[in-house]
Design a protein around this motif. Sequence first.
Motif, mmCIF file in Angstrom:
data_model
loop_
_atom_site.group_PDB
_atom_site.id
_atom_site.type_symbol
_atom_site.label_atom_id
_atom_site.label_comp_id
_atom_site.label_asym_id
_atom_site.label_seq_id
_atom_site.Cartn_x
_atom_site.Cartn_y
_atom_site.Cartn_z
ATOM 1 N N GLU A 1 12.673 5.536 67.358
ATOM 2 C CA GLU A 1 12.584 4.082 67.528
ATOM 3 C C GLU A 1 13.132 3.602 68.882
ATOM 4 O O GLU A 1 13.072 2.409 69.187
ATOM 5 N N ASN A 2 13.688 4.517 69.666
ATOM 6 C CA ASN A 2 14.324 4.155 70.944
ATOM 7 C C ASN A 2 15.378 3.068 70.753
ATOM 8 O O ASN A 2 15.390 2.063 71.485
ATOM 9 N N CYS A 3 16.194 3.237 69.734
ATOM 10 C CA CYS A 3 17.220 2.227 69.484
ATOM 11 C C CYS A 3 18.501 2.883 68.985
ATOM 12 O O CYS A 3 18.559 4.110 68.823
ATOM 13 N N LEU A 4 19.493 2.050 68.750
ATOM 14 C CA LEU A 4 20.794 2.557 68.318
ATOM 15 C C LEU A 4 21.226 1.840 67.048
ATOM 16 O O LEU A 4 20.880 0.670 66.852
ATOM 17 N N TYR A 5 21.960 2.565 66.214
ATOM 18 C CA TYR A 5 22.490 1.964 64.997
ATOM 19 C C TYR A 5 24.014 1.939 65.079
ATOM 20 O O TYR A 5 24.639 2.998 65.181
ATOM 21 N N LEU A 6 24.546 0.747 65.068
ATOM 22 C CA LEU A 6 25.996 0.588 65.111
ATOM 23 C C LEU A 6 26.478 0.243 63.700
ATOM 24 O O LEU A 6 26.058 -0.770 63.124
ATOM 25 N N THR A 7 27.302 1.116 63.163
ATOM 26 C CA THR A 7 27.894 0.838 61.853
ATOM 27 C C THR A 7 29.355 0.491 62.067
ATOM 28 O O THR A 7 30.114 1.285 62.628
ATOM 29 N N PHE A 8 29.695 -0.717 61.676
ATOM 30 C CA PHE A 8 31.069 -1.167 61.890
ATOM 31 C C PHE A 8 31.412 -2.279 60.908
ATOM 32 O O PHE A 8 30.574 -3.145 60.638
ATOM 33 N N SER A 9 32.584 -2.230 60.413
ATOM 34 C CA SER A 9 33.102 -3.262 59.529
ATOM 35 C C SER A 9 32.189 -3.484 58.312
ATOM 36 O O SER A 9 31.904 -4.625 57.932
ATOM 37 N N GLY A 10 31.680 -2.402 57.763
ATOM 38 C CA GLY A 10 30.904 -2.480 56.527
ATOM 39 C C GLY A 10 29.454 -2.850 56.676
ATOM 40 O O GLY A 10 28.757 -3.033 55.679
ATOM 41 N N LYS A 11 28.952 -2.958 57.904
ATOM 42 C CA LYS A 11 27.523 -3.262 58.052
ATOM 43 C C LYS A 11 26.924 -2.493 59.226
ATOM 44 O O LYS A 11 27.649 -2.076 60.137
ATOM 45 N N THR A 12 25.612 -2.327 59.167
ATOM 46 C CA THR A 12 24.916 -1.577 60.213
ATOM 47 C C THR A 12 23.964 -2.504 60.957
ATOM 48 O O THR A 12 23.204 -3.250 60.355
ATOM 49 N N SER A 13 24.035 -2.437 62.271
ATOM 50 C CA SER A 13 23.167 -3.277 63.115
ATOM 51 C C SER A 13 22.260 -2.386 63.944
ATOM 52 O O SER A 13 22.711 -1.378 64.495
ATOM 53 N N ARG A 14 21.002 -2.767 64.016
ATOM 54 C CA ARG A 14 20.026 -2.037 64.842
ATOM 55 C C ARG A 14 19.970 -2.733 66.195
ATOM 56 O O ARG A 14 19.652 -3.925 66.285
ATOM 57 N N LEU A 15 20.297 -1.988 67.235
ATOM 58 C CA LEU A 15 20.380 -2.604 68.564
ATOM 59 C C LEU A 15 19.593 -1.798 69.596
ATOM 60 O O LEU A 15 19.543 -0.561 69.520
ATOM 61 N N SER A 16 19.020 -2.502 70.562
ATOM 62 C CA SER A 16 18.410 -1.804 71.696
ATOM 63 C C SER A 16 19.552 -1.355 72.610
ATOM 64 O O SER A 16 20.682 -1.833 72.475
ATOM 65 N N PHE A 17 19.238 -0.476 73.565
ATOM 66 C CA PHE A 17 20.283 -0.030 74.493
ATOM 67 C C PHE A 17 20.817 -1.231 75.281
ATOM 68 O O PHE A 17 22.016 -1.358 75.510
ATOM 69 N N GLN A 18 19.886 -2.115 75.659
ATOM 70 C CA GLN A 18 20.290 -3.311 76.424
ATOM 71 C C GLN A 18 21.273 -4.163 75.614
ATOM 72 O O GLN A 18 22.288 -4.623 76.141
ATOM 73 N N SER A 19 20.970 -4.343 74.329
ATOM 74 C CA SER A 19 21.847 -5.165 73.483
ATOM 75 C C SER A 19 23.216 -4.526 73.315
ATOM 76 O O SER A 19 24.240 -5.208 73.333
ATOM 77 N N LEU A 20 23.223 -3.200 73.153
ATOM 78 C CA LEU A 20 24.513 -2.512 73.007
ATOM 79 C C LEU A 20 25.328 -2.645 74.295
ATOM 80 O O LEU A 20 26.544 -2.854 74.269
ATOM 81 N N ASN A 21 24.621 -2.535 75.424
ATOM 82 C CA ASN A 21 25.271 -2.703 76.734
ATOM 83 C C ASN A 21 25.839 -4.116 76.870
ATOM 84 O O ASN A 21 26.969 -4.309 77.336
ATOM 85 N N ASP A 22 25.052 -5.090 76.420
ATOM 86 C CA ASP A 22 25.515 -6.493 76.470
ATOM 87 C C ASP A 22 26.745 -6.683 75.582
ATOM 88 O O ASP A 22 27.695 -7.363 75.958
ATOM 89 N N LEU A 23 26.688 -6.064 74.394
ATOM 90 C CA LEU A 23 27.821 -6.173 73.466
ATOM 91 C C LEU A 23 29.081 -5.579 74.091
ATOM 92 O O LEU A 23 30.167 -6.157 74.003
#
Lengths: 119, 175
Positions: free
Chosen positions: A29-51
């Motif tokens: 999917e060319n994306c990343l899954y961030l699991t934190f604080s009990g939930k998982t978020s699907r993020l693009s590399f750009q979004s993760l970089n922004d975060l």
Amino acid sequence: MLGRDRFDTTELIEVFVTAKGSIYQSDVENCLYLTFSGKTSRLSFQSLNDLKKIIDKVDLGHMCTLIEHADIEIILLKDNCFVLSGIEIIYLKEILQGAFTMFRLNHIITDCLDRLVIS
Amino acid sequence: MKDLMRIKSLLSAEIESLLNQQVKKEAHSSAIYLSMASWCDRNGFDGSADFFFKQSNEEREHQLKIYKYILDMGGTAISPDINNIKIEFGTFREVFEDALDQEIAITQSFKNIVARCHKEQDYVTLEFLNWFLREQREEEYVARRALELFEVIGENGTGYWDIDKNIGNIKYSAE
């Protein structure tokens, strides 16, 4: 936000994991899954970089000295919303720093492999 | 594992940050030249005011050129916040001294980015920056020659008037 059962973990590659959360990469999917604080978020590399940029800019010292407001930081990022306490920001910062170190390492390795002469 | 970082952008985080800082410096330069144009105009130096208006436009073009490059390469271009622009200058000569200082600072800044590009072997950005290095040769030459007019013509009598009339005639030829 996605529940853990909404994505297939077999296709995911571990990027960085701590006791508080994890980041996995999906090459399909060319994306990343961030699991934190009990939930998982699907993020693009750009979004993760922004975060990461937003998290790095949070003034934890200032947050801790706030008396009138709770030590909460609300981060809105495209389709995702993160409501984080001071300690959660420290944990998330660790995960993001670890993940980006792995991204850089992966880039160095990929770059070296790309430069190899194929005979 | 796919290299998502490279897929997203040709630029490393460090080079992107340096380029964004350069965007800010060019915007700052443009604003300072505009301020110099204002001071010259208010004090009756029309030729110099025109000179600085043109310089301001050039710096703005440089800013946009770098800004667009960052975006074209997949980076995040940041629109800069510019403040603390000097409005008043002590003398006519001080304006040109500041202009030369400004160009020297810009050249040094480009040299710093080029050094980083060499270190990271980012030859794509290096090739892009070559245009700016050539441009800085002209910018510094013109700023230095302008300041030298104060020595060549002198500041007494109609000196300022002559300097103001000749500022626009300074041309640089690399050949």
